[in-house]
Design a protein around this motif. Sequence first.
Motif, PDB file in Angstrom:
ATOM      1  N   TRP A  21       3.385   5.954  -2.886  1.00  0.00           N
ATOM      2  CA  TRP A  21       4.498   6.631  -3.564  1.00  0.00           C
ATOM      3  C   TRP A  21       4.201   6.806  -5.054  1.00  0.00           C
ATOM      4  O   TRP A  21       4.418   7.870  -5.617  1.00  0.00           O
ATOM      5  CB  TRP A  21       5.784   5.826  -3.383  1.00  0.00           C
ATOM      6  CG  TRP A  21       6.432   6.007  -2.049  1.00  0.00           C
ATOM      7  CD1 TRP A  21       6.255   7.051  -1.189  1.00  0.00           C
ATOM      8  CD2 TRP A  21       7.356   5.120  -1.428  1.00  0.00           C
ATOM      9  NE1 TRP A  21       7.022   6.875  -0.063  1.00  0.00           N
ATOM     10  CE2 TRP A  21       7.708   5.709  -0.176  1.00  0.00           C
ATOM     11  CE3 TRP A  21       7.916   3.903  -1.779  1.00  0.00           C
ATOM     12  CZ2 TRP A  21       8.607   5.105   0.701  1.00  0.00           C
ATOM     13  CZ3 TRP A  21       8.819   3.305  -0.910  1.00  0.00           C
ATOM     14  CH2 TRP A  21       9.152   3.905   0.313  1.00  0.00           C
ATOM     15  N   LEU A  22       3.725   5.730  -5.671  1.00  0.00           N
ATOM     16  CA  LEU A  22       3.413   5.791  -7.093  1.00  0.00           C
ATOM     17  C   LEU A  22       2.319   6.816  -7.364  1.00  0.00           C
ATOM     18  O   LEU A  22       2.411   7.612  -8.311  1.00  0.00           O
ATOM     19  CB  LEU A  22       2.983   4.402  -7.594  1.00  0.00           C
ATOM     20  CG  LEU A  22       2.594   4.297  -9.071  1.00  0.00           C
ATOM     21  CD1 LEU A  22       3.768   4.682  -9.958  1.00  0.00           C
ATOM     22  CD2 LEU A  22       2.110   2.892  -9.399  1.00  0.00           C
ATOM     23  N   ALA A  23       1.281   6.797  -6.534  1.00  0.00           N
ATOM     24  CA  ALA A  23       0.190   7.763  -6.702  1.00  0.00           C
ATOM     25  C   ALA A  23       0.699   9.187  -6.503  1.00  0.00           C
ATOM     26  O   ALA A  23       0.288  10.114  -7.208  1.00  0.00           O
ATOM     27  CB  ALA A  23      -0.934   7.461  -5.710  1.00  0.00           C
ATOM     28  N   GLY A  24       1.616   9.359  -5.542  1.00  0.00           N
ATOM     29  CA  GLY A  24       2.187  10.679  -5.313  1.00  0.00           C
ATOM     30  C   GLY A  24       2.939  11.192  -6.528  1.00  0.00           C
ATOM     31  O   GLY A  24       2.838  12.374  -6.882  1.00  0.00           O
ATOM     32  N   LEU A  25       3.689  10.309  -7.181  1.00  0.00           N
ATOM     33  CA  LEU A  25       4.422  10.709  -8.382  1.00  0.00           C
ATOM     34  C   LEU A  25       3.463  11.091  -9.507  1.00  0.00           C
ATOM     35  O   LEU A  25       3.662  12.098 -10.196  1.00  0.00           O
ATOM     36  CB  LEU A  25       5.350   9.572  -8.828  1.00  0.00           C
ATOM     37  CG  LEU A  25       6.555   9.289  -7.928  1.00  0.00           C
ATOM     38  CD1 LEU A  25       7.319   8.070  -8.432  1.00  0.00           C
ATOM     39  CD2 LEU A  25       7.477  10.500  -7.869  1.00  0.00           C
ATOM     40  N   VAL A  53      -8.997   4.510  -2.779  1.00  0.00           N
ATOM     41  CA  VAL A  53      -9.010   3.055  -2.575  1.00  0.00           C
ATOM     42  C   VAL A  53      -7.763   2.610  -1.817  1.00  0.00           C
ATOM     43  O   VAL A  53      -7.833   1.814  -0.875  1.00  0.00           O
ATOM     44  CB  VAL A  53      -9.111   2.333  -3.937  1.00  0.00           C
ATOM     45  CG1 VAL A  53      -8.985   0.824  -3.749  1.00  0.00           C
ATOM     46  CG2 VAL A  53     -10.426   2.673  -4.626  1.00  0.00           C
ATOM     47  N   VAL A  54      -6.608   3.149  -2.220  1.00  0.00           N
ATOM     48  CA  VAL A  54      -5.355   2.796  -1.548  1.00  0.00           C
ATOM     49  C   VAL A  54      -5.387   3.261  -0.092  1.00  0.00           C
ATOM     50  O   VAL A  54      -4.910   2.562   0.808  1.00  0.00           O
ATOM     51  CB  VAL A  54      -4.152   3.410  -2.293  1.00  0.00           C
ATOM     52  CG1 VAL A  54      -2.855   3.131  -1.544  1.00  0.00           C
ATOM     53  CG2 VAL A  54      -4.074   2.863  -3.712  1.00  0.00           C
ATOM     54  N   THR A  83       0.832  -1.211   0.000  1.00  0.00           N
ATOM     55  CA  THR A  83       0.000   0.000   0.000  1.00  0.00           C
ATOM     56  C   THR A  83       0.863   1.256   0.000  1.00  0.00           C
ATOM     57  O   THR A  83       0.578   2.221  -0.716  1.00  0.00           O
ATOM     58  CB  THR A  83      -0.923   0.003   1.230  1.00  0.00           C
ATOM     59  OG1 THR A  83      -1.751  -1.170   1.194  1.00  0.00           O
ATOM     60  CG2 THR A  83      -1.794   1.245   1.253  1.00  0.00           C
ATOM     61  N   CYS A  84       1.927   1.243   0.787  1.00  0.00           N
ATOM     62  CA  CYS A  84       2.813   2.414   0.855  1.00  0.00           C
ATOM     63  C   CYS A  84       3.527   2.642  -0.475  1.00  0.00           C
ATOM     64  O   CYS A  84       3.730   3.783  -0.894  1.00  0.00           O
ATOM     65  CB  CYS A  84       3.827   2.232   1.977  1.00  0.00           C
ATOM     66  SG  CYS A  84       3.071   2.223   3.620  1.00  0.00           S
ATOM     67  N   GLN A  85       3.916   1.571  -1.131  1.00  0.00           N
ATOM     68  CA  GLN A  85       4.538   1.722  -2.443  1.00  0.00           C
ATOM     69  C   GLN A  85       3.544   2.290  -3.454  1.00  0.00           C
ATOM     70  O   GLN A  85       3.913   3.097  -4.319  1.00  0.00           O
ATOM     71  CB  GLN A  85       5.079   0.371  -2.909  1.00  0.00           C
ATOM     72  CG  GLN A  85       6.244  -0.138  -2.067  1.00  0.00           C
ATOM     73  CD  GLN A  85       6.684  -1.537  -2.440  1.00  0.00           C
ATOM     74  OE1 GLN A  85       6.171  -2.122  -3.388  1.00  0.00           O
ATOM     75  NE2 GLN A  85       7.627  -2.090  -1.696  1.00  0.00           N
TER      76      GLN A  85
END
Length: 256
Positions: A17-21, A226-227, A12-14
Amino acid sequence: MRRIVKVVLQITCQLLWLAGLVVGLSGLYLLLNYRHNRLFFRDIYIILPAVMAIASAVVLLISGSIGCWVSVRDSTCLQGVVGIKEGMNRAFVYLLIIIFCLEATAAALAYANIGKVHSELAPFQNIFKNYNGSSQDPDSNAVDSIQEELQCCGIQNYTDWQTTTWFNHRGNLSVPQSCCNSTFHTCHGTLDQTYMLYPQGCQVKLEDAIGFILHLIIYSTAAVAVVQIIGLVSVAQLMRQQPLQGYQILERNTIN
């Protein structure tokens, strides 16, 4: 069970990070578009979704880091003495709530601006009409830059140039050199070789680019939600399985 929850939290944390990018890059792209083509926009409100998206991206990256720390660190001694891990769990939850507020605001602003993109680009026609071909003129520079950058010609297409004062004064039936397709090195902007010109207008392409980014912000908000739900459930499960231990009186032998 606890190990599975920790693995889910790490994934979920990864994803955070992806969503943040993704969210951050979409907001940055919208800001860059506005900066490069600000003369074509009526006001500055179009960048508000970008500002909120970048702010949420920063918090997403921070929360992803904290969540990874929570899922990796598992020291009951540390938890019992200073309660650091419990505090990190709570910080992670609070950050997810902040992210939800920021993302919801960004999505609402993006949705509100989708229907206003065309009206926001109202100065387009005036700037094209003020074109004089001089490199010292801000309007002319803006027109040439956007035609080269977006690979477009005119407002809707190259025929828009036929109604401009610059076109009538020249009298040589040609459009600006910036309308030329870069693949044709012999193009001089003459209308007897229109196949060498970019076929699509600049306003259409800029509207499509801005609309795509605004839709991306909206869709990314739904994905992040969702995440976030998965992250909240995972942290809640970890906190339930291992509650914070209280202070304990240590025996003298233990100290020695």
